[in-house]
Design an enzyme around this catalytic site. Structure first.
Site, PDB file in Angstrom:
ATOM      1  CG  HIS A 248      48.282  36.229  41.470  1.00  0.00           C
ATOM      2  ND1 HIS A 248      49.377  35.407  40.761  1.00  0.00           N
ATOM      3  CD2 HIS A 248      48.195  36.860  40.539  1.00  0.00           C
ATOM      4  CE1 HIS A 248      49.655  35.603  39.917  1.00  0.00           C
ATOM      5  NE2 HIS A 248      48.761  36.736  39.843  1.00  0.00           N
ATOM      6  CG  ASP A 375      35.569  52.154  31.331  1.00  0.00           C
ATOM      7  OD1 ASP A 375      36.286  52.226  29.798  1.00  0.00           O
ATOM      8  OD2 ASP A 375      36.230  53.671  32.557  1.00  0.00           O
ATOM      9  CB  SER A 390      47.349  39.267  38.405  1.00  0.00           C
ATOM     10  OG  SER A 390      46.624  38.610  37.961  1.00  0.00           O
TER      11      SER A 390
END
Length: 441
Positions: A248, A375, A390
């Site tokens: 991003h 998980d 990210s």
């Protein structure tokens, strides 16, 4: 209706009744099958029609071979998978005719050069210097007589503006700006600024005001020239010497405006602790830069899909140093996948996720898929997706398919991911296919 169209409709009607007699799912497979398909050279692709009929497939065997055949026309049983073996780069049409004469399906095939990259997962430190002076706020200057003014605000300077030059000279250093303002104030002259705002270059003039409290000349602006933070490396392309990270855009923390990068560095970073995510409270990785003197790479672009630049070698330690294939956006499917990321120190680990939704995108957009952390180990350590994660690469069926981008605030176990295709495009190592260029035009 000409004879070809009559044959096509006759073929479709015939297939429809064949499917009704056999089982209903084959017709659904036909309806959902794309009319265009992109392939990487050297990467085999299987198509599943699952229809109990025979057909003849015609294609350019130099571009794509069907079931390994080097012939232009091949007889196939559509109940079995069709295996496509891409050859040289180029485009061709694959036509299927029932019983060798009834038009059934035409698929436009485009083959592009094979591309493999090394998935990342390492936590990296990012330091960027903007391509000018960022305006992040206004403040009032108390002048003689007690009045308060902001020369910058009066001069039409807005939050998020980027001052790229002063009096004709390029500038991206806050320290130099202070001395320029002081000289103009003492001389009683105005500053001629060139400002970039939303892609436009504007000219503004500001006369500094003397702050009677600080005894200094001011513009009444809060300004910044750099930013720093941590994120995750998504991929490294050794053949091209470039990387992609974050997934991003980097924005200024005050104005939330994208930072236009003038220069930047990527350095190694180590995770010291995790502030776990909870509903309504996104967590974060706490990390520190290490060995800042060893620069891993530069930062050349800051886009909606992350940062990109050149890198001499894969940062260590790495989960795996071998390149893996990448996937086009249309290849990503709902189902199990994995991410690579760091939750302690510098060790990259692999964690299970589920891709719960895939958007149909034919042009770049940031929210390509919805992912859910499954998980148990990762959920126990982080609560789900945290800031700093990210850019973590998403792996599915042995291919790099995307990167983690955002967390859902009210459900930190879930978030968005972007397709790796768009990151590779911004990195300059995956070009548009001809069909995409025509559509974009």
């Amino acid at each position: 209706m000409n004879s070809t169209e009559r044959k096509r409709w006759f073929g479709l009607v015939l297939v429809f009744f064949v499917c009704l007699v056999g089982f209903s799912s084959p017709f659904q497979h036909y309806a959902a099958f794309p009319t265009k398909l992109r392939l990487f050279s050297g990467q085999q692709k299987k198509l599943h029609y699952e229809m109990p009929v025979h057909a003849v497939v015609t294609v350019d065997p130099d571009v794509v071979r069907v079931n390994g055949s080097r012939k232009a026309s091949t007889e196939v049983n559509l109940k079995n998978p069709l295996s496509l073996f891409p050859g040289r780069s180029g485009s061709t049409e694959m036509t299927l005719k029932l019983f060798g004469s009834i038009p059934f399906k035409t698929v436009r095939l485009t083959v592009v050069p094979d591309l493999k990259v090394i998935p990342g997962g390492q936590t990296i430190g990012v330091k960027v210097k903007s391509a000018g002076i960022m305006v992040v706020g206004h403040h009032q200057v108390r002048v003689t007589g007690g009045a308060q003014v902001s020369p910058g605000q009066l001069g039409g300077i807005r939050l998020g503006d980027l001052i790229v030059s002063v009096n004709g000279g390029r500038l991206n250093d806050v320290a130099k700006m202070a001395s320029i303002v002081e000289k103009a104030g003492e001389a009683g002259t105005t500053l001629k600024l060139q400002v970039r705002r939303g892609g436009q270059l504007l000219r503004k003039e500001i006369r500094p005001a003397y702050d009677s409290e600080d005894k200094a000349w001011r513009l009444g602006l809060y300004i910044r020239d750099s930013a720093a933070g941590v994120g995750t490396l998504t991929f490294y392309a050794p053949d091209q010497g470039v990387y992609g990270a974050l997934g991003h855009v980097i924005t200024d923390m005050d104005t939330q405006s994208p930072i236009e990068v003038g220069e930047g560095q990527v350095v190694q970073s180590s995770v010291t602790s995790i502030n776990k995510s909870s509903s309504g409270e996104p967590g974060e990785k706490r990390a520190q830069f290490i060995r800042e003197g060893k620069v891993l790479g530069n930062v050349e672009r800051n886009t909606a899909f992350g940062i990109f630049g050149r890198m001499k070698e894969l940062p260590q330690p790495a989960y795996a140093g071998e390149p893996v294939p990448v996937a086009f956006a249309e290849e990503v499917k709902e189902g199990p996948a994995e991410i690579l990321t760091v939750v302690g120190g510098q060790r990259v680990e692999r964690f299970d996720i589920e891709i719960t939704h895939v958007s149909k995108q034919t042009s770049p957009a940031t929210k390509g898929m919805v992912i859910k952390i499954t998980d148990k180990k990762l959920l126990a350590q982080t609560g789900g997706i945290v800031q700093g994660m990210s850019g973590s690469p998403i792996i599915q069926d042995g291919k790099l398919v995307g990167a983690v981008t955002h967390v859902f605030v009210n459900d930190p176990s879930s978030g968005y991911g972007c397709f790796i295709e768009w990151m590779l495009r911004d990195a300059g190592i995956l070009l548009q296919t001809e069909s995409q260029k025509l559509k974009a035009g």
